[in-house]
Design a protein around this motif. Structure first.
Motif, PDB file in Angstrom:
ATOM      1  N   LEU A 157       0.813  -1.215   0.000  1.00 47.56           N
ATOM      2  CA  LEU A 157       0.000   0.000   0.000  1.00 47.56           C
ATOM      3  C   LEU A 157       0.849   1.268   0.000  1.00 47.56           C
ATOM      4  O   LEU A 157       0.322   2.369   0.101  1.00 47.56           O
ATOM      5  CB  LEU A 157      -0.959  -0.012   1.194  1.00 47.56           C
ATOM      6  CG  LEU A 157      -2.029  -1.112   1.150  1.00 47.56           C
ATOM      7  CD1 LEU A 157      -2.857  -1.112   2.430  1.00 47.56           C
ATOM      8  CD2 LEU A 157      -2.934  -0.942  -0.065  1.00 47.56           C
ATOM      9  N   GLY A 158       2.182   1.103  -0.088  1.00 48.02           N
ATOM     10  CA  GLY A 158       3.056   2.263  -0.249  1.00 48.02           C
ATOM     11  C   GLY A 158       3.539   2.903   1.030  1.00 48.02           C
ATOM     12  O   GLY A 158       3.938   4.072   1.012  1.00 48.02           O
ATOM     13  N   ALA A 159       3.563   2.200   2.130  1.00 48.16           N
ATOM     14  CA  ALA A 159       4.074   2.774   3.376  1.00 48.16           C
ATOM     15  C   ALA A 159       5.559   3.088   3.227  1.00 48.16           C
ATOM     16  O   ALA A 159       6.307   2.320   2.620  1.00 48.16           O
ATOM     17  CB  ALA A 159       3.856   1.803   4.535  1.00 48.16           C
ATOM     18  N   THR A 160       5.991   4.210   3.792  1.00 46.44           N
ATOM     19  CA  THR A 160       7.397   4.603   3.656  1.00 46.44           C
ATOM     20  C   THR A 160       8.311   3.700   4.481  1.00 46.44           C
ATOM     21  O   THR A 160       9.451   3.465   4.108  1.00 46.44           O
ATOM     22  CB  THR A 160       7.593   6.069   4.090  1.00 46.44           C
ATOM     23  OG1 THR A 160       7.097   6.228   5.411  1.00 46.44           O
ATOM     24  CG2 THR A 160       6.886   7.014   3.146  1.00 46.44           C
ATOM     25  N   SER A 161       7.831   3.210   5.599  1.00 45.54           N
ATOM     26  CA  SER A 161       8.614   2.299   6.437  1.00 45.54           C
ATOM     27  C   SER A 161       7.707   1.165   6.906  1.00 45.54           C
ATOM     28  O   SER A 161       7.211   1.183   8.034  1.00 45.54           O
ATOM     29  CB  SER A 161       9.196   3.067   7.618  1.00 45.54           C
ATOM     30  OG  SER A 161       9.927   2.205   8.438  1.00 45.54           O
ATOM     31  N   PRO A 162       7.489   0.175   6.053  1.00 41.78           N
ATOM     32  CA  PRO A 162       6.524  -0.878   6.388  1.00 41.78           C
ATOM     33  C   PRO A 162       6.891  -1.693   7.626  1.00 41.78           C
ATOM     34  O   PRO A 162       6.016  -2.205   8.306  1.00 41.78           O
ATOM     35  CB  PRO A 162       6.494  -1.769   5.154  1.00 41.78           C
ATOM     36  CG  PRO A 162       7.489  -1.272   4.211  1.00 41.78           C
ATOM     37  CD  PRO A 162       8.074  -0.018   4.743  1.00 41.78           C
ATOM     38  N   SER A 163       8.172  -1.789   7.946  1.00 50.34           N
ATOM     39  CA  SER A 163       8.566  -2.607   9.099  1.00 50.34           C
ATOM     40  C   SER A 163       8.653  -1.817  10.397  1.00 50.34           C
ATOM     41  O   SER A 163       9.081  -2.349  11.423  1.00 50.34           O
ATOM     42  CB  SER A 163       9.905  -3.285   8.817  1.00 50.34           C
ATOM     43  OG  SER A 163      10.900  -2.311   8.613  1.00 50.34           O
ATOM     44  N   SER A 164       8.225  -0.566  10.398  1.00 54.02           N
ATOM     45  CA  SER A 164       8.288   0.247  11.613  1.00 54.02           C
ATOM     46  C   SER A 164       7.316  -0.234  12.694  1.00 54.02           C
ATOM     47  O   SER A 164       7.387   0.237  13.822  1.00 54.02           O
ATOM     48  CB  SER A 164       7.999   1.712  11.285  1.00 54.02           C
ATOM     49  OG  SER A 164       6.666   1.864  10.821  1.00 54.02           O
ATOM     50  N   ILE A 165       6.476  -1.175  12.368  1.00 54.58           N
ATOM     51  CA  ILE A 165       5.488  -1.668  13.340  1.00 54.58           C
ATOM     52  C   ILE A 165       5.990  -2.859  14.139  1.00 54.58           C
ATOM     53  O   ILE A 165       5.269  -3.366  15.000  1.00 54.58           O
ATOM     54  CB  ILE A 165       4.186  -2.057  12.622  1.00 54.58           C
ATOM     55  CG1 ILE A 165       4.446  -3.165  11.614  1.00 54.58           C
ATOM     56  CG2 ILE A 165       3.521  -0.871  11.981  1.00 54.58           C
ATOM     57  CD1 ILE A 165       3.224  -3.896  11.178  1.00 54.58           C
ATOM     58  N   VAL A 166       7.208  -3.321  13.888  1.00 54.82           N
ATOM     59  CA  VAL A 166       7.697  -4.548  14.526  1.00 54.82           C
ATOM     60  C   VAL A 166       7.739  -4.408  16.049  1.00 54.82           C
ATOM     61  O   VAL A 166       7.153  -5.230  16.770  1.00 54.82           O
ATOM     62  CB  VAL A 166       9.068  -4.967  13.958  1.00 54.82           C
ATOM     63  CG1 VAL A 166       9.666  -6.109  14.765  1.00 54.82           C
ATOM     64  CG2 VAL A 166       8.939  -5.359  12.499  1.00 54.82           C
ATOM     65  N   ILE A 167       8.414  -3.407  16.572  1.00 53.78           N
ATOM     66  CA  ILE A 167       8.548  -3.243  18.035  1.00 53.78           C
ATOM     67  C   ILE A 167       7.181  -3.011  18.689  1.00 53.78           C
ATOM     68  O   ILE A 167       6.859  -3.686  19.680  1.00 53.78           O
ATOM     69  CB  ILE A 167       9.538  -2.103  18.377  1.00 53.78           C
ATOM     70  CG1 ILE A 167      10.920  -2.405  17.813  1.00 53.78           C
ATOM     71  CG2 ILE A 167       9.586  -1.858  19.880  1.00 53.78           C
ATOM     72  CD1 ILE A 167      11.582  -3.635  18.375  1.00 53.78           C
ATOM     73  N   PRO A 168       6.348  -2.087  18.180  1.00 57.49           N
ATOM     74  CA  PRO A 168       5.024  -1.929  18.794  1.00 57.49           C
ATOM     75  C   PRO A 168       4.180  -3.207  18.736  1.00 57.49           C
ATOM     76  O   PRO A 168       3.440  -3.502  19.674  1.00 57.49           O
ATOM     77  CB  PRO A 168       4.364  -0.815  17.976  1.00 57.49           C
ATOM     78  CG  PRO A 168       5.486  -0.062  17.349  1.00 57.49           C
ATOM     79  CD  PRO A 168       6.576  -1.056  17.151  1.00 57.49           C
TER      80      PRO A 168
END
Length: 192
Positions: A157-168
């Motif tokens: 879907l074009g997220a700039t940082s798709p893996s930024s959700i790992v820690i949360p």
């Protein structure tokens, strides 16, 4: 009953949208169908890759390492299960390992096999056993170490940082699992 509720909600939503603006309704339906098909096709590729990786992990013996690491906590959560049905414990570990890697579709066959094995040792076939209930809770609230499906959806879907959700995701899923296990203990005392 729930089917009727869903039917009326969807039916009323469609009729209202169509009456409000029929031209936009048709355009939105066509665009939604197109984007849904594209998303499903992209997810099929990701799921095929991860399912294959899980199969390779199983064949190479890497799953035995997962099994060795997760066996101790599973012995605590499912006391005496390994003596009653070790295959059930194995499938539970496989299911949880897949879920921890965010591969919910790859985890489903292992979950089904685990429930079948748990049903074999269930003394009351019409009611879910304590093992089954706890497995459903842990499966539903499993800790996500790598939310692969969500990362791939965000990337598509074009997220700039798709893996930024790992820690949360790790923090949230760990808290959810702890709360679910505590509530299972509380409700078991109240209702059994």
């Amino acid at each position: 009953m729930i089917n009727l509720i869903w039917f009326f909600m969807i039916f009323i939503g469609i009729i209202t949208s169509f009456l409000y603006n029929p031209i936009d309704f048709s355009t939105i339906i066509a665009q939604s169908a197109e984007s849904t098909v594209k998303l499903c096709i992209s997810l099929l590729g990701i799921m095929a890759i991860w399912s294959g990786i899980m199969k390779l992990c199983e064949k190479s013996g890497l799953i035995k390492i997962f099994y060795a690491v997760l066996k101790l906590p599973m012995k605590i959560l499912f006391p005496k299960l390994e003596y009653k049905n070790e295959r059930a414990l194995y499938y539970i570990v496989m299911n949880l390992a897949s879920n921890m890697l965010g591969l919910s579709n790859a985890a489903t066959p292992f979950g089904i096999k685990a429930m079948e094995e748990l049903q074999r040792i269930n003394t009351n076939k019409d009611t879910a056993s304590d093992y089954m209930v706890k497995f459903i809770i842990i499966n539903s609230a499993c800790i996500q170490l790598i939310p692969a499906t969500v990362i791939s959806i965000r990337a598509n879907l074009g997220a700039t940082s798709p893996s930024s959700i790992v820690i949360p995701t790790i923090i949230t899923s760990a808290i959810t699992l702890i709360i679910a296990l505590v509530l299972e203990k509380v409700f078991r005392r109240w209702f059994i």
